[in-house]
Design an enzyme around this catalytic site. Structure first.
Site, mmCIF file in Angstrom:
data_model
loop_
_atom_site.group_PDB
_atom_site.id
_atom_site.type_symbol
_atom_site.label_atom_id
_atom_site.label_comp_id
_atom_site.label_asym_id
_atom_site.label_seq_id
_atom_site.Cartn_x
_atom_site.Cartn_y
_atom_site.Cartn_z
ATOM 1 N N ASN A 8 0.917 -1.004 0.011
ATOM 2 C CA ASN A 8 0.025 0.151 -0.043
ATOM 3 C C ASN A 8 0.824 1.159 -0.134
ATOM 4 O O ASN A 8 1.390 1.666 1.080
ATOM 5 C CB ASN A 8 -0.934 -0.135 1.121
ATOM 6 C CG ASN A 8 -1.943 1.043 1.201
ATOM 7 O OD1 ASN A 8 -1.888 1.934 0.428
ATOM 8 N ND2 ASN A 8 -3.023 0.831 1.945
ATOM 9 N N ARG A 70 -2.530 -1.409 -3.870
ATOM 10 C CA ARG A 70 -3.280 -0.646 -3.758
ATOM 11 C C ARG A 70 -3.179 0.883 -5.007
ATOM 12 O O ARG A 70 -2.004 1.253 -4.924
ATOM 13 C CB ARG A 70 -3.641 0.127 -2.312
ATOM 14 C CG ARG A 70 -4.572 1.371 -2.426
ATOM 15 C CD ARG A 70 -4.499 2.031 -1.036
ATOM 16 N NE ARG A 70 -5.267 3.240 -0.987
ATOM 17 C CZ ARG A 70 -4.986 4.416 -0.626
ATOM 18 N NH1 ARG A 70 -3.509 4.626 -0.211
ATOM 19 N NH2 ARG A 70 -5.665 5.461 -0.639
ATOM 20 N N ASP A 133 -8.954 2.351 -5.704
ATOM 21 C CA ASP A 133 -9.756 3.125 -4.634
ATOM 22 C C ASP A 133 -10.972 3.775 -5.182
ATOM 23 O O ASP A 133 -11.774 3.870 -4.452
ATOM 24 C CB ASP A 133 -8.923 4.112 -4.130
ATOM 25 C CG ASP A 133 -8.504 4.013 -2.695
ATOM 26 O OD1 ASP A 133 -9.030 2.984 -2.091
ATOM 27 O OD2 ASP A 133 -7.647 4.828 -2.098
ATOM 28 N N LEU A 190 -10.698 9.596 7.693
ATOM 29 C CA LEU A 190 -10.103 10.634 8.141
ATOM 30 C C LEU A 190 -8.723 10.411 8.678
ATOM 31 O O LEU A 190 -8.245 9.567 9.710
ATOM 32 C CB LEU A 190 -10.764 11.563 9.488
ATOM 33 C CG LEU A 190 -12.331 11.552 9.410
ATOM 34 C CD1 LEU A 190 -13.121 11.825 10.437
ATOM 35 C CD2 LEU A 190 -12.645 12.456 8.240
ATOM 36 N N GLY A 318 -9.698 9.538 12.476
ATOM 37 C CA GLY A 318 -10.864 8.780 12.999
ATOM 38 C C GLY A 318 -11.039 7.960 13.958
ATOM 39 O O GLY A 318 -11.701 8.128 14.864
#
Length: 370
Positions: A8, A70, A133, A190, A318
């Site tokens: 990633n 990703r 994504d 977030l 978050g």
């Protein structure tokens, strides 16, 4: 597929995870990189991969023959897990300008790994896959994905794509498994990048993206660590008339704005919380603007869903910023029966499950993957 190496490559870090077919991590590591680190004497991506990843690969036994990456922007064409080939990589190169902080580094990591693994495998086959994504947002309606721009522009494929889809999908699936009664969910990703997703969950527990805050690029929407989020296009036209060029605008909006630009201190919410408590005006302003735009976005997502039953916070901010969670709950207390959840981000686990499902489906239909 027995084990998979998941890579990633983000705008400020590289996360590695070795997973089994269920997405369960056998180990994981993360390192920071990027222009900000390089400017401070830190590492560029190629140097990081050579000094960190190369020894890790040499120590793996057996070496995984499946690598999953990703990729942030899949454009209009890539809406499902995709086996990487020279043709696919050439198409992905054309998408780099749409997500410059992410797609370029991801392709650099793919090319580096291809050479590294082929030499270590001594000619054995290796598969590298990409998960996008943007894919989860392929379900957006025409109304939600269309900009009110001239038809000639729309015919070029200029539309809203949405991002952070891998984690938003993970959040949707996790919430559906925890509480099967939830049908309308707002997922809040977030972190260094920030976005919201309005998710409908069907009775079988399958989440579907209905609306989201990011658009043609990951620059639209909420205030982020160094990205501006949505800005009046007229403001940008005004700056261009003053002589500011495209490259300068790009750098300013992607790397010098957001929490960093507002505070003139840092794009890290943890640092801003500390400094705001000490009376730093810039840090206080950054948090206030971030929270204001976030509340606006949540209201918009609730309207797109026709109501909301749960809000899930994910990502570094978050998951860990207790002050923000409290502030949001207080500000949205007028929403009846709202459930607040925190869901640890897991893009890597979701990617493994998606690829495993793709492999099973291909075997059933007789399609050849490699």
């Amino acid at each position: 597929m027995t084990h998979a190496l998941v890579v990633n490559t983000g705008s400020s870090s590289v996360k590695l995870a070795l997973c089994d077919t269920s997405g369960r991590r056998l180990w994981q590591e993360q390192r920071s990189w990027g222009l900000s680190q390089a400017d401070a004497g830190g590492q560029q991506l190629a140097e990081l991969l050579e000094q960190w990843l190369s020894p890790l690969l040499a120590a793996l036994e057996p070496l995984p023959q499946l690598v999953i990456h990703r990729i942030v922007h899949g454009g209009a064409h890539f809406s499902a897990p995709t086996l990487l080939s020279p043709q696919v990589l050439a198409e992905l190169e054309n998408l780099v300008p749409l997500a410059p902080l992410h797609n370029g580094p991801a392709l650099e990591a793919i090319n580096w790994l291809q050479g590294q693994l082929e030499s270590q495998l001594q000619g054995s086959a290796i598969q590298q896959w990409a998960c996008f994504d943007t894919a989860f947002h392929a379900s957006l309606s025409e109304a939600a994905s269309t900009y009110a721009i001239p038809a000639s522009w729309r015919q070029q494929g200029l539309r809203r794509f949405g991002f952070h889809g891998l984690n938003h999908q993970h959040v949707g699936e996790t919430v559906a498994a925890r509480d099967p009664d939830i049908r309308r969910l707002i997922s809040c990703q977030l972190g260094a990048g920030c976005s919201l997703c309005a998710i409908e969950i069907d009775p079988q527990g399958q989440p579907r993206s209905v609306d989201t805050t990011m658009g043609f690029t990951p620059l639209e929407g909420l205030v982020m660590a160094s990205r501006s989020g949505s800005v009046d296009p007229g403001l940008l036209l005004h700056l261009m008339r003053q002589g500011i060029g495209v490259s300068e605008l790009d750098t300013a909006l992607n790397r010098q704005s957001g929490l960093l630009g507002l505070s003139e201190l840092s794009g890290d919410m943890r640092e801003l919380r500390l400094q705001a408590g000490e009376g730093h005006r810039g840090a206080q302003l950054a948090i206030a603007v971030f929270r204001h735009r976030l509340l606006q976005g949540i209201g918009a997502m609730a309207a797109s869903l026709g109501g909301v039953e749960a809000i899930a916070l994910s990502g570094g901010i978050g998951e860990h910023d207790d002050a923000l969670a409290t502030e949001l709950e207080q500000a949205l207390a007028w929403l009846p029966g709202l459930r607040w959840l925190r869901v640890a981000a897991d893009e890597e686990g979701l990617m493994v499950r998606l690829i495993a499902k793709s492999c099973v489906t291909s075997r059933r239909t007789g399609q050849r993957l490699a």
